[in-house]
Design an enzyme around this catalytic site. Structure first.
Site, PDB file in Angstrom:
ATOM      1  N   HIS A 118       6.407  10.300   5.045  1.00  0.00           N
ATOM      2  CA  HIS A 118       5.403   9.696   5.927  1.00  0.00           C
ATOM      3  C   HIS A 118       5.200   8.204   5.670  1.00  0.00           C
ATOM      4  O   HIS A 118       4.488   7.546   6.419  1.00  0.00           O
ATOM      5  CB  HIS A 118       4.060  10.417   5.771  1.00  0.00           C
ATOM      6  CG  HIS A 118       4.021  11.762   6.405  1.00  0.00           C
ATOM      7  ND1 HIS A 118       4.683  12.845   5.877  1.00  0.00           N
ATOM      8  CD2 HIS A 118       3.395  12.203   7.520  1.00  0.00           C
ATOM      9  CE1 HIS A 118       4.466  13.901   6.637  1.00  0.00           C
ATOM     10  NE2 HIS A 118       3.693  13.547   7.642  1.00  0.00           N
ATOM     11  N   GLY A 119       5.821   7.669   4.621  1.00  0.00           N
ATOM     12  CA  GLY A 119       5.714   6.235   4.347  1.00  0.00           C
ATOM     13  C   GLY A 119       6.111   5.395   5.539  1.00  0.00           C
ATOM     14  O   GLY A 119       5.618   4.278   5.719  1.00  0.00           O
TER      15      GLY A 119
END
Length: 190
Positions: A118-119
């Protein structure tokens, strides 16, 4: 030496393995990991896994980690590189104006950048992924593509100064190439 500092971006619900594996690899390689978050305090990390028979990710508490610096105090010129850790934190912290400012700096200056899971939501929101190839967890494919990025389903995707992996399962594939970029950048400023 300030040029040897590398930012690791976290918040509450940052994924533990996404964060701790690169943290210790940086130390092994002679870099100083600097944990950055919305404010200086202790953050609760989580563990994520899709259990057999499940269609969604199960989450439970992992370790905690102290942030060394608040986003508002980041002078990105002091750092050699940056890592956007995964977990649910990026969904919430991506709107922080100081984090957006720092993110834009690393892309504009061509410094070594790593992103996992999700970065990707942070550089996507900061409008830094247009035309860039990246790996991310498949459920974030939309976040990447709607912001102009190109999704690649692979354990390590290298696009210039940007190195990415899908999940912590890819740590052994994408962290090494990112550290290689950091080592080359360190040699260039020495």
């Amino acid at each position: 030496m300030s040029q040897e500092k590398v930012l690791i971006i976290i918040g509450d619900a940052t994924e533990t393995l996404d964060t701790m594996y690169p943290y210790y690899r940086l130390i092994e390689s002679g870099f100083q990991p600097v944990v950055a978050a919305p404010e200086r305090r202790r953050y609760q990390m989580v563990l994520h896994e899709v259990k057999p028979g499940w269609t969604i990710t199960k989450e439970w508490e992992g370790y905690t980690l102290e942030a060394d610096v608040a986003f508002s105090a980041i002078d990105p010129a002091e750092y050699l590189g940056i890592l956007f850790s995964g977990g649910r934190a990026p969904e919430y912290i991506r709107y922080d104006e100081d984090l957006v400012r720092a993110t834009k700096h690393f892309f504009a200056e061509g410094k070594p950048i790593a992103s996992v899971c999700h970065g990707v939501e942070i550089p996507a929101y900061a409008d830094c992924v247009r035309g860039r190839k990246m790996a991310t967890v498949p459920k974030c494919k939309f976040d990447l593509e709607v912001c102009g990025g190109i999704f690649v389903d692979a354990p390590c995707v290298i696009d210039g100064n940007l190195v990415s992996g899908r999940t912590f399962h890819d740590n052994g594939h994408y962290i090494g190439p990112w550290i290689d970029l950091l080592e080359k950048a360190r040699e260039a400023v020495a």
